[in-house]
Design an enzyme around this catalytic site. Structure first.
Site: not given
Ligand code: F6P
Length: 368
Positions: A144, A142, A291, A186-187
């Site tokens: 995150d 991840t 990211q 993000m995170g």
């Molecule tokens: O968990 C990884 C992540 O990129 C988070 O940092 C972010 O909140 C989320 O996934 C975004 O998800 P999606 O790709 O469904 O918009």
């Protein structure tokens, strides 16, 4: 060699949001597995493929030349939780349990060990599937970096690199135009990307979910910088950052996901408030999925390869219900059940927070 091994057929899947390094792990698992004479089945689109029976056998040619390629050759999904499967009935989302179908395909494909590459959500699902009798080995992924059981997840370093590079670029334009530049990263509920990216990119203010901020401290900091002749400021905001006595800022909800919260918008909000309360010209940038895309950094290529090659060893040794983990500079294994017991969040006394603070970074609070 495979005759001596109990494990003969390996399944591999990538679950949840993608990140750089997934292909490097797939390669790190598959190449040695094929050398041992094992068969490897790539399950498509994460757990969705396990529920719906989508898989393809992987050969050397499939995993050759993918070390530096972003994304995942297997596809991924963050809506394919077998225990929380979203079905659309008359325009409404109904959640059903399709875990028995996942077990059915696992058995039908004669899989002896399943390598599940993913984050917190994937590890939770893996634990429940282990409890149903599947032999699972986890690999922590991840951007995150919020899994407690490993010092680092792969993908995080690549995301931090993108943030740091973006901040370098924002610095030059901020300085030319004497502006405040806010960048949202993000995170989710953890501030690791903002902290490490902000530190690497020389942010003046870093706002994290773990340290609720005080608006006046932010205003004072950018005004003070201006007075001191530093006529620009860079603010790095985690998407989960929130003001003292305030809540998370959400873009929306996606009921098909186990955690429906879609974060986003705090960067714009912070920029607006700074502009209104200081009069300084302010712009915001949302880095978003940049990211998560592109090639992994050398660090992530190495970590992913170590994780993948260690995961196949665990599978061969029958060490199921375990996840590979980085501890110091060594790859170890931990029980998946322990890995999911706690989320790894930034502590206000973390060395990176203290180091940032020592070089003058504000976290929008008086006391850490
Ligand atoms: O968990 C990884 C992540 O990129 C988070 O940092 C972010 O909140 C989320 O996934 C975004 O998800 P999606 O790709 O469904 O918009």
């Amino acid at each position: 060699m495979s005759k001596k091994l109990k494990v003969k057929r390996i399944g591999i899947l990538t679950g949840g949001g993608d990140c750089p390094g997934l292909n490097a792990v797939i390669r790190g698992v598959t190449k040695p597995a094929l050398d041992y004479g094992l068969k490897v089945f790539g399950i498509l689109d994460g757990f969705e493929g396990l529920v719906e029976g989508k898989a393809q056998e992987l050969y050397n040619k499939d995993v050759s030349g993918i070390l530096a390629t972003g994304g995942t050759i297997l596809g991924s999904s963050n809506k394919g939780d077998p225990f929380h499967w979203p079905e659309e009935v008359e325009g409404k989302i109904k959640i059903v349990d399709r875990s028995k179908e996942a077990l059915k395909y696992y058995e039908a494909w004669n899989i002896d060990a399943l390598i599940a590459i993913g984050g917190d959500g994937t590890m939770h699902i893996s634990q429940k599937l282990s409890d149903m009798g599947m032999n699972i080995v986890g690999v922590p992924k991840t951007i995150d970096n919020d899994l407690e059981a490993t010092d680092q997840t792969f993908g995080h370093d690549s995301a931090v690199y993108v943030v740091s590079e973006a901040l370098d670029r924002l610095h030059t334009t901020a300085s030319s135009h004497h502006r405040v530049m806010v960048i949202e990263v993000m995170g989710r509920y953890a501030g690791w990307i903002a902290l490490n990216g902000g530190l690497a990119g020389g942010a003046d203010i870093i706002l994290l979910p773990e340290i609720p901020f005080d608006w006046n401290i932010i205003y004072d900091r950018v005004l003070m910088r201006n007075m001191m002749g530093k006529r620009f400021s860079i603010v790095c905001v985690a998407e989960g950052a929130k003001p003292k006595n305030g809540g998370l800022i959400m873009k929306g909800k996606d009921l098909k996901r186990t955690d429906p919260v879609q974060l986003g918008g705090v960067g714009e909000f912070v920029a607006k408030k700074i502009n209104e309360n200081t009069g300084l010209e302010t712009r915001y940038t949302v880095l978003g999925h940049l990211q998560r895309g592109g090639s992994p950094t050398p660090y992530d290529r190495i970590l992913s390869t170590k994780f993948g090659t260690n995961a196949i060893q665990l599978a061969i040794k029958g060490q199921f219900g375990k996840m590979v983990a980085l501890k110091g500079s060594e790859i170890k294994s931990v029980k998946i059940v322990d890995a999911i017991s706690k989320q790894k969040l930034v502590k206000p006394k973390d060395q990176a927070v203290l180091a940032a603070s020592a070089v003058g970074v504000s976290f929008g609070t008086e006391h850490l």
